[in-house]
Design a protein around this motif. Structure first.
Motif, PDB file in Angstrom:
ATOM      1  N   THR A 106     -15.657  27.977  19.238  1.00 59.52           N
ATOM      2  CA  THR A 106     -17.109  27.813  19.266  1.00 59.52           C
ATOM      3  C   THR A 106     -17.637  27.678  17.845  1.00 59.52           C
ATOM      4  O   THR A 106     -16.971  28.055  16.888  1.00 59.52           O
ATOM      5  CB  THR A 106     -17.808  29.024  19.931  1.00 59.52           C
ATOM      6  OG1 THR A 106     -17.487  30.206  19.195  1.00 59.52           O
ATOM      7  CG2 THR A 106     -17.411  29.186  21.376  1.00 59.52           C
ATOM      8  N   LYS A 138     -29.794  18.112  19.498  1.00 58.88           N
ATOM      9  CA  LYS A 138     -29.980  17.932  20.938  1.00 58.88           C
ATOM     10  C   LYS A 138     -29.095  16.823  21.495  1.00 58.88           C
ATOM     11  O   LYS A 138     -28.825  16.786  22.693  1.00 58.88           O
ATOM     12  CB  LYS A 138     -31.453  17.658  21.255  1.00 58.88           C
ATOM     13  CG  LYS A 138     -32.283  18.911  21.128  1.00 58.88           C
ATOM     14  CD  LYS A 138     -33.766  18.832  21.399  1.00 58.88           C
ATOM     15  CE  LYS A 138     -34.439  17.647  21.863  1.00 58.88           C
ATOM     16  NZ  LYS A 138     -35.892  17.819  22.016  1.00 58.88           N
ATOM     17  N   GLY A 141     -24.682  16.918  23.460  1.00 61.45           N
ATOM     18  CA  GLY A 141     -24.490  17.411  24.821  1.00 61.45           C
ATOM     19  C   GLY A 141     -23.048  17.621  25.241  1.00 61.45           C
ATOM     20  O   GLY A 141     -22.745  18.554  25.979  1.00 61.45           O
ATOM     21  N   THR A 142     -22.134  16.787  24.773  1.00 57.21           N
ATOM     22  CA  THR A 142     -20.746  16.911  25.212  1.00 57.21           C
ATOM     23  C   THR A 142     -20.068  18.179  24.684  1.00 57.21           C
ATOM     24  O   THR A 142     -19.115  18.656  25.278  1.00 57.21           O
ATOM     25  CB  THR A 142     -19.905  15.684  24.791  1.00 57.21           C
ATOM     26  OG1 THR A 142     -19.985  15.542  23.371  1.00 57.21           O
ATOM     27  CG2 THR A 142     -20.406  14.423  25.469  1.00 57.21           C
ATOM     28  N   LYS A 144     -21.992  20.986  23.933  1.00 53.64           N
ATOM     29  CA  LYS A 144     -22.961  22.065  24.144  1.00 53.64           C
ATOM     30  C   LYS A 144     -22.324  23.374  24.600  1.00 53.64           C
ATOM     31  O   LYS A 144     -22.678  24.435  24.085  1.00 53.64           O
ATOM     32  CB  LYS A 144     -24.026  21.600  25.145  1.00 53.64           C
ATOM     33  CG  LYS A 144     -25.051  22.639  25.493  1.00 53.64           C
ATOM     34  CD  LYS A 144     -26.058  22.080  26.492  1.00 53.64           C
ATOM     35  CE  LYS A 144     -26.973  23.152  27.014  1.00 53.64           C
ATOM     36  NZ  LYS A 144     -27.940  22.596  27.966  1.00 53.64           N
ATOM     37  N   LEU A 147     -21.253  25.404  21.617  1.00 55.97           N
ATOM     38  CA  LEU A 147     -22.248  25.728  20.591  1.00 55.97           C
ATOM     39  C   LEU A 147     -22.966  27.018  20.972  1.00 55.97           C
ATOM     40  O   LEU A 147     -23.345  27.209  22.126  1.00 55.97           O
ATOM     41  CB  LEU A 147     -23.266  24.602  20.430  1.00 55.97           C
ATOM     42  CG  LEU A 147     -22.716  23.277  19.926  1.00 55.97           C
ATOM     43  CD1 LEU A 147     -23.837  22.242  19.858  1.00 55.97           C
ATOM     44  CD2 LEU A 147     -22.045  23.425  18.580  1.00 55.97           C
ATOM     45  N   SER A 168     -31.700  26.416  24.973  1.00 52.70           N
ATOM     46  CA  SER A 168     -30.725  25.951  25.969  1.00 52.70           C
ATOM     47  C   SER A 168     -30.571  24.432  25.964  1.00 52.70           C
ATOM     48  O   SER A 168     -29.627  23.912  26.552  1.00 52.70           O
ATOM     49  CB  SER A 168     -31.097  26.448  27.364  1.00 52.70           C
ATOM     50  OG  SER A 168     -32.246  25.771  27.852  1.00 52.70           O
ATOM     51  N   GLU A 169     -31.446  23.701  25.301  1.00 52.21           N
ATOM     52  CA  GLU A 169     -31.294  22.251  25.176  1.00 52.21           C
ATOM     53  C   GLU A 169     -30.140  21.897  24.244  1.00 52.21           C
ATOM     54  O   GLU A 169     -29.583  20.809  24.320  1.00 52.21           O
ATOM     55  CB  GLU A 169     -32.578  21.615  24.659  1.00 52.21           C
ATOM     56  CG  GLU A 169     -33.722  21.664  25.637  1.00 52.21           C
ATOM     57  CD  GLU A 169     -35.013  21.092  25.061  1.00 52.21           C
ATOM     58  OE1 GLU A 169     -35.038  20.691  23.885  1.00 52.21           O
ATOM     59  OE2 GLU A 169     -35.995  21.046  25.814  1.00 52.21           O
ATOM     60  N   VAL A 170     -29.775  22.808  23.348  1.00 51.35           N
ATOM     61  CA  VAL A 170     -28.717  22.563  22.369  1.00 51.35           C
ATOM     62  C   VAL A 170     -27.510  23.457  22.610  1.00 51.35           C
ATOM     63  O   VAL A 170     -26.368  23.013  22.478  1.00 51.35           O
ATOM     64  CB  VAL A 170     -29.247  22.776  20.927  1.00 51.35           C
ATOM     65  CG1 VAL A 170     -28.123  22.697  19.909  1.00 51.35           C
ATOM     66  CG2 VAL A 170     -30.342  21.774  20.611  1.00 51.35           C
ATOM     67  N   PHE A 171     -27.737  24.715  22.955  1.00 51.07           N
ATOM     68  CA  PHE A 171     -26.670  25.714  22.963  1.00 51.07           C
ATOM     69  C   PHE A 171     -26.240  26.114  24.366  1.00 51.07           C
ATOM     70  O   PHE A 171     -27.071  26.378  25.231  1.00 51.07           O
ATOM     71  CB  PHE A 171     -27.132  26.964  22.199  1.00 51.07           C
ATOM     72  CG  PHE A 171     -27.483  26.654  20.778  1.00 51.07           C
ATOM     73  CD1 PHE A 171     -26.491  26.466  19.834  1.00 51.07           C
ATOM     74  CD2 PHE A 171     -28.809  26.519  20.389  1.00 51.07           C
ATOM     75  CE1 PHE A 171     -26.803  26.144  18.520  1.00 51.07           C
ATOM     76  CE2 PHE A 171     -29.139  26.200  19.087  1.00 51.07           C
ATOM     77  CZ  PHE A 171     -28.130  26.017  18.147  1.00 51.07           C
ATOM     78  N   GLY A 172     -24.935  26.210  24.552  1.00 56.60           N
ATOM     79  CA  GLY A 172     -24.374  26.689  25.796  1.00 56.60           C
ATOM     80  C   GLY A 172     -24.304  28.209  25.826  1.00 56.60           C
ATOM     81  O   GLY A 172     -24.157  28.809  26.892  1.00 56.60           O
TER      82      GLY A 172
END
Length: 179
Positions: A106, A138, A141-142, A144, A147, A168-172
């Motif tokens: 990560t 942002k 996504g692949t 995410k 991250l 949550s748009e960037v980070f999992g």
């Protein structure tokens, strides 16, 4: 047990020992000092980081613990002021490289913090205003799920719901910081 909060030579052997003995289940390696600590030997930050991740692989640290890259360089006082070119380069060097080299599972990005004088540094704009850095992040996504960031609900940018929605748009993964 000895505590090492930095990357000094005296701390490095302890990391390996703690990992091999099972005392640590997660290790985050911060790239913040790579540009200054290796300058004496004329090694730039990108080369130092590449060497760092090669050593992580060579020592098989990932067999002992989850290894993460940690970075705060995307943020700046007020808001990130990186240009699109700078962000693209930073993403390649500080996010993609550790993941691509299978050294880090990560990457944790520090997206917002406040210093002791009250000055707020953030990756995104104030009150979630758009900026180049945040818009580029942002688009990842692949990766995410790999991250992560740290969030302090005691010091929200807007409010808990809005902040977590935007993060949550960037980070999992979002780690909560509690005081």
């Amino acid at each position: 047990m000895r505590r090492c909060a930095d990357d000094t030579a005296s701390c490095r052997p302890w990391r390996a020992l703690w990992l091999s003995k099972g005392y640590i289940d997660q290790l985050a390696l911060d790239s913040g000092h790579l540009a200054t600590e290796y300058a004496t030997w004329k090694i730039d930050a990108a080369t130092a980081q590449r060497n760092q991740w090669a050593q992580v692989q060579a020592r098989a640290w990932d067999a002992y613990a989850q290894i993460a890259a940690e970075d705060a360089s995307f943020a700046a006082a007020g808001s990130s002021a990186l240009t699109e070119e700078q962000v693209t380069k930073a993403i390649a060097e500080r996010i993609a490289a550790p993941l691509r080299q299978d050294a880090a599972e990560t990457v944790t990005l520090w997206t917002r913090w406040q210093n002791d004088q009250g000055q707020v540094s953030r990756v995104y704009g104030e009150k979630w205003a758009a900026n180049t850095t945040w818009e580029q992040l942002k688009k990842l996504g692949t990766i995410k799920p790999r991250l992560a960031t740290v969030y302090d609900p005691a010091h929200p940018e807007v409010d808990l719901a809005t902040d977590l929605k935007n993060l949550s748009e960037v980070f999992g993964q979002v780690y909560l910081h509690t005081s």
